[in-house]
Design a protein around this motif. Structure first.
Motif, PDB file in Angstrom:
ATOM      1  N   GLU A 174      -0.002  17.344   4.811  1.00  0.00           N
ATOM      2  CA  GLU A 174       1.176  16.478   4.672  1.00  0.00           C
ATOM      3  C   GLU A 174       0.971  15.126   5.349  1.00  0.00           C
ATOM      4  O   GLU A 174       1.868  14.288   5.342  1.00  0.00           O
ATOM      5  N   MET A 175      -0.205  14.912   5.916  1.00  0.00           N
ATOM      6  CA  MET A 175      -0.522  13.635   6.554  1.00  0.00           C
ATOM      7  C   MET A 175      -0.999  12.644   5.498  1.00  0.00           C
ATOM      8  O   MET A 175      -1.398  13.026   4.395  1.00  0.00           O
ATOM      9  N   THR A 176      -0.988  11.367   5.844  1.00  0.00           N
ATOM     10  CA  THR A 176      -1.463  10.319   4.939  1.00  0.00           C
ATOM     11  C   THR A 176      -2.979  10.397   4.809  1.00  0.00           C
ATOM     12  O   THR A 176      -3.690  10.545   5.798  1.00  0.00           O
ATOM     13  N   TYR A 177      -3.446  10.294   3.578  1.00  0.00           N
ATOM     14  CA  TYR A 177      -4.883  10.371   3.301  1.00  0.00           C
ATOM     15  C   TYR A 177      -5.606   9.099   3.710  1.00  0.00           C
ATOM     16  O   TYR A 177      -5.129   7.987   3.480  1.00  0.00           O
ATOM     17  N   GLU A 178      -6.756   9.286   4.306  1.00  0.00           N
ATOM     18  CA  GLU A 178      -7.724   8.218   4.555  1.00  0.00           C
ATOM     19  C   GLU A 178      -9.096   8.785   4.232  1.00  0.00           C
ATOM     20  O   GLU A 178      -9.404   9.903   4.629  1.00  0.00           O
ATOM     21  N   PHE A 233      -8.859   4.118  -2.971  1.00  0.00           N
ATOM     22  CA  PHE A 233      -9.701   3.079  -2.378  1.00  0.00           C
ATOM     23  C   PHE A 233      -8.878   1.973  -1.729  1.00  0.00           C
ATOM     24  O   PHE A 233      -9.443   1.116  -1.062  1.00  0.00           O
ATOM     25  N   GLU A 234      -7.565   2.001  -1.884  1.00  0.00           N
ATOM     26  CA  GLU A 234      -6.721   1.044  -1.178  1.00  0.00           C
ATOM     27  C   GLU A 234      -6.855   1.208   0.330  1.00  0.00           C
ATOM     28  O   GLU A 234      -6.592   0.303   1.083  1.00  0.00           O
ATOM     29  N   PHE A 235      -7.288   2.393   0.744  1.00  0.00           N
ATOM     30  CA  PHE A 235      -7.386   2.697   2.162  1.00  0.00           C
ATOM     31  C   PHE A 235      -8.764   2.422   2.733  1.00  0.00           C
ATOM     32  O   PHE A 235      -8.983   2.583   3.917  1.00  0.00           O
ATOM     33  N   VAL A 236      -9.700   2.061   1.872  1.00  0.00           N
ATOM     34  CA  VAL A 236     -11.081   1.818   2.329  1.00  0.00           C
ATOM     35  C   VAL A 236     -11.163   0.482   2.999  1.00  0.00           C
ATOM     36  O   VAL A 236     -10.624  -0.486   2.576  1.00  0.00           O
ATOM     37  N   MET A 255       0.844  -1.171   0.000  1.00  0.00           N
ATOM     38  CA  MET A 255       0.000   0.000   0.000  1.00  0.00           C
ATOM     39  C   MET A 255       0.892   1.237   0.000  1.00  0.00           C
ATOM     40  O   MET A 255       1.750   1.387   0.854  1.00  0.00           O
ATOM     41  N   SER A 256       0.709   2.112  -0.969  1.00  0.00           N
ATOM     42  CA  SER A 256       1.520   3.307  -1.063  1.00  0.00           C
ATOM     43  C   SER A 256       0.934   4.419  -0.195  1.00  0.00           C
ATOM     44  O   SER A 256      -0.244   4.416   0.130  1.00  0.00           O
ATOM     45  N   ARG A 257       1.768   5.362   0.131  1.00  0.00           N
ATOM     46  CA  ARG A 257       1.362   6.482   0.982  1.00  0.00           C
ATOM     47  C   ARG A 257       0.910   7.638   0.095  1.00  0.00           C
ATOM     48  O   ARG A 257       1.686   8.138  -0.721  1.00  0.00           O
ATOM     49  N   VAL A 258      -0.325   8.064   0.265  1.00  0.00           N
ATOM     50  CA  VAL A 258      -0.864   9.194  -0.484  1.00  0.00           C
ATOM     51  C   VAL A 258      -1.119  10.317   0.517  1.00  0.00           C
ATOM     52  O   VAL A 258      -1.815  10.119   1.521  1.00  0.00           O
ATOM     53  N   PRO A 276      -7.466   6.672 -12.508  1.00  0.00           N
ATOM     54  CA  PRO A 276      -6.520   5.806 -11.777  1.00  0.00           C
ATOM     55  C   PRO A 276      -5.989   6.370 -10.457  1.00  0.00           C
ATOM     56  O   PRO A 276      -5.950   5.637  -9.461  1.00  0.00           O
ATOM     57  N   PRO A 277      -5.617   7.656 -10.378  1.00  0.00           N
ATOM     58  CA  PRO A 277      -5.145   8.155  -9.081  1.00  0.00           C
ATOM     59  C   PRO A 277      -6.230   8.116  -7.995  1.00  0.00           C
ATOM     60  O   PRO A 277      -5.937   7.858  -6.828  1.00  0.00           O
ATOM     61  N   VAL A 278      -7.475   8.349  -8.380  1.00  0.00           N
ATOM     62  CA  VAL A 278      -8.570   8.285  -7.402  1.00  0.00           C
ATOM     63  C   VAL A 278      -8.874   6.833  -7.064  1.00  0.00           C
ATOM     64  O   VAL A 278      -9.160   6.499  -5.914  1.00  0.00           O
ATOM     65  N   ASN A 279      -8.777   5.976  -8.047  1.00  0.00           N
ATOM     66  CA  ASN A 279      -8.971   4.543  -7.802  1.00  0.00           C
ATOM     67  C   ASN A 279      -7.994   4.054  -6.734  1.00  0.00           C
ATOM     68  O   ASN A 279      -8.335   3.212  -5.908  1.00  0.00           O
ATOM     69  N   ALA A 280      -6.774   4.585  -6.759  1.00  0.00           N
ATOM     70  CA  ALA A 280      -5.752   4.192  -5.770  1.00  0.00           C
ATOM     71  C   ALA A 280      -6.145   4.614  -4.362  1.00  0.00           C
ATOM     72  O   ALA A 280      -5.695   4.010  -3.394  1.00  0.00           O
TER      73      ALA A 280
END
Length: 110
Positions: free
Chosen positions: A59-63, A107-110, A1-4, A101-105
């Motif tokens: 600058e925090m990780t998105y959720e 959902f890795e956090f869902v 899982m990458s950090r966004v 694709p960037p928005v699809n990524a």
């Protein structure tokens, strides 16, 4: 899982929102408009919640924040799978192909 980062998520969501706004006006079938409109509404809600964060939080990780965003992956997938048939205008199809694709990524956090 990458950090966004939150800042990057906001940029990706705004880009997709712009593409979906164009797509909404280019389609005439009601079920397509409904699908696009539902996703536009969800993205507005997510961006509205993200706007409440302080600038330092960017600058925090998105959720994902909103419950609606958690359940909007189906509409995003439907639009992604039907770009060529739903949106014949090349500029809109290309804009959607680049912004999904960037928005699809996210959902890795869902």
């Amino acid at each position: 899982m990458s950090r966004v980062l939150i800042a990057d998520a906001i940029t990706h969501l705004e880009d997709l929102l712009e593409a979906l706004t164009n797509a909404y006006w280019e389609t005439s079938e009601i079920h397509r408009k409904d699908c696009v409109f539902d996703l536009v509404t969800v993205i507005y809600g997510e961006l509205n919640e993200l706007a409440k964060l302080s600038y330092a939080d960017h600058e925090m990780t998105y959720e994902p924040i909103t419950a609606a965003f958690h359940s909007s992956e189906t509409n995003l997938r439907t639009i992604r799978n039907n770009i060529d048939t739903w949106f014949p205008r090349n500029a809109t199809a290309t804009q959607l192909q680049h912004s999904i694709p960037p928005v699809n990524a996210l959902f890795e956090f869902v």
